[in-house]
Design an enzyme around this catalytic site. Sequence first.
Site, mmCIF file in Angstrom:
data_model
loop_
_atom_site.group_PDB
_atom_site.id
_atom_site.type_symbol
_atom_site.label_atom_id
_atom_site.label_comp_id
_atom_site.label_asym_id
_atom_site.label_seq_id
_atom_site.Cartn_x
_atom_site.Cartn_y
_atom_site.Cartn_z
ATOM 1 N N ASP A 237 35.641 74.494 37.428
ATOM 2 C CA ASP A 237 34.417 73.816 36.437
ATOM 3 C C ASP A 237 33.402 74.912 35.799
ATOM 4 O O ASP A 237 32.988 75.689 36.749
ATOM 5 C CB ASP A 237 33.630 72.951 37.418
ATOM 6 C CG ASP A 237 32.876 72.083 36.727
ATOM 7 O OD1 ASP A 237 32.386 72.140 35.539
ATOM 8 O OD2 ASP A 237 32.330 71.043 37.494
ATOM 9 N N GLY B 176 35.446 70.117 27.165
ATOM 10 C CA GLY B 176 36.242 69.963 25.677
ATOM 11 C C GLY B 176 35.693 70.992 25.140
ATOM 12 O O GLY B 176 36.006 71.091 23.816
ATOM 13 N N ASP C 144 30.167 64.379 31.660
ATOM 14 C CA ASP C 144 30.697 63.543 32.798
ATOM 15 C C ASP C 144 30.285 62.063 32.480
ATOM 16 O O ASP C 144 29.321 61.669 31.908
ATOM 17 C CB ASP C 144 29.399 64.052 34.072
ATOM 18 C CG ASP C 144 29.679 65.169 34.577
ATOM 19 O OD1 ASP C 144 30.520 65.858 33.901
ATOM 20 O OD2 ASP C 144 29.137 65.410 35.510
ATOM 21 N N GLU D 59 35.874 72.221 31.340
ATOM 22 C CA GLU D 59 34.760 72.875 30.555
ATOM 23 C C GLU D 59 34.321 71.725 29.480
ATOM 24 O O GLU D 59 33.946 72.237 28.404
ATOM 25 C CB GLU D 59 35.273 74.115 30.122
ATOM 26 C CG GLU D 59 36.674 74.283 29.792
ATOM 27 C CD GLU D 59 36.851 73.646 28.462
ATOM 28 O OE1 GLU D 59 36.491 72.653 27.873
ATOM 29 O OE2 GLU D 59 37.092 74.714 27.391
HETATM 30 C C1 GLA Z 1 30.305 68.815 36.751
HETATM 31 C C2 GLA Z 1 31.594 68.159 36.630
HETATM 32 C C3 GLA Z 1 31.549 66.995 37.586
HETATM 33 C C4 GLA Z 1 31.499 67.439 38.865
HETATM 34 C C5 GLA Z 1 30.207 68.194 39.037
HETATM 35 C C6 GLA Z 1 30.131 68.813 40.397
HETATM 36 O O1 GLA Z 1 29.319 68.128 36.519
HETATM 37 O O2 GLA Z 1 31.697 67.634 35.333
HETATM 38 O O3 GLA Z 1 32.924 66.231 37.270
HETATM 39 O O4 GLA Z 1 32.531 68.155 39.307
HETATM 40 O O5 GLA Z 1 30.141 69.310 38.064
HETATM 41 O O6 GLA Z 1 29.046 69.544 40.572
#
Ligand code: GLA
Length: 510
Positions: free
Chosen positions: A274, A313, A334, A311
């Site tokens: 991430d 997109g 998210d 990341e």
């Molecule tokens: C980001 C990701 C989520 C999750 C959180 C964890 O927001 O997009 O899917 O993994 O981090 O902190």
Amino acid sequence: MMQKKLDQRRTLATAASSAVALCFCLMLAAVPGYGQGLAGRWVSIGRTLDNGEQQKSILELKQSGNELTGAMKTLGFTVEVKGTATGNHFELFVPEWGQQKPVLVGDLVNGELHAVERGRRNIVAKPATPGDDLPTVSYIEPPPLHNVPYNGLAKTPPMGWNSWNLFAGRIDDQTVRTMADAMVSSGMRDAGYIYVNIDDTWEGVRDAQGNLQSNHKFPDMKALAEYVHSKGLKLGIYSSPGPRTCAGYPASYGHEEQDAKTFAAWGIDYLKYDWCSAGSIYKPASLQPVYQKMGDALQSTGRPIVYSLCEYGMGSVEKWGPEVGGNLWRTTGDIRDEWSSMIANVEKQVPTAPYAGPGHWNDPDMLEIGNGHMTDDEYRTHMSLWALVASPLLAGNDIRTMSDVTKSILMNKEVIAIDQDSLGKQASPVKNGELETWVKPLADGSVAVGVVNLGAVATEATVNARDLQLSGKVKKARDLWAHKDVKFKDGAYAATVPSHGVLLLKVSAK
Ligand code: GLA
């Protein structure tokens, strides 16, 4: 190699926002108190790591009249803020995350900022002292580009469960074990949901040799992997290419190979990687080499590990994801457990459609089915759309206590078969008023067609065989939610679709 202060870097991410936002253990507190407004440098203390190290966040604010400008900083992460002050009350936005909702809302109370971050987290920030600095991080040049060979995994979209949507920071060893048990007893494993993925907040601190350890919530990751494997399941884990994860825990920056080896030694089968704080270290142009670095590291362990890029997109990841060894990549911010978020995420898939295929998938984020804030019709639509766009199916609910309706949605084998079709094509939508039709060609020459009712009232939907690009007249049509065959008459089939519901058919030609 050059030295840079993190705060000299600005994050790129537009869509990264939601991600980072969750974790930005923001700390505020401002300058000397009441009467001077909100301007100044404020520090708040966030998470304490297992070694006692306290994570700080700094908020730097300038005030002109009732306008606020400045920056929020944590280790590995800096973002610009703007907002307003009304007397002692303030609201701050992060322009690059969009202006819909303030990120911080609070009041100056007795010389401290008392605020709520993203409507979730209470924060107290005090005036920072000169010693309240964030550690500096050495810049490490990303490697030159090359093609990472395909690892042979994820020939169909990965299926499993992920801890984040429901548990966020409350995930631990015992919960993962009971969830693995439930994956078996509920029938999820046998329906194809194989990966049990631990998301953020498992990370501890590094030992004297720099090896990353799991924190007190996960006393023995190798033993946990053995347990999960003994159930016929696989174990996934999470990290970031930056110094901190989105939730502010230690991540893989500068330790990529070492962490990949640790994951392999524990018996990990899937890594979600991430971007998060990497946005404050690297330029946007470095996305590809940075992801390539971990792709190489995973492959050099010799263990088959599904590689999930997260990341949001950025940088047209769908075009280079396979070249860095990626098996799937997030294409959006998210998801939230609400209709508008789910639909927005799937509609963002349109430009990515040509790039999905066996071994490499677009990922509009994990499922929210069963988490309680959508209707059953909306969850059936969620499942249908994820199957039509050949998305990974990672359940995000409590498998241990799910209702019969949730089970019937997540474990609808006819819908799962559409998602898992070996041709690996991703459907795109055609809109007609409030109805949106998605058609996915399947390996056996048939098609899956989903008509979603985006409107507020039940509407009759007609599926015309001529729009399905079949090789001949309709031989068989099946309603995959009613689990019954239906008849096309004069080349068409009509049915009433409830508001936010879906008609999902599999249609084959003579
Ligand atoms: C980001 C990701 C989520 C999750 C959180 C964890 O927001 O997009 O899917 O993994 O981090 O902190």
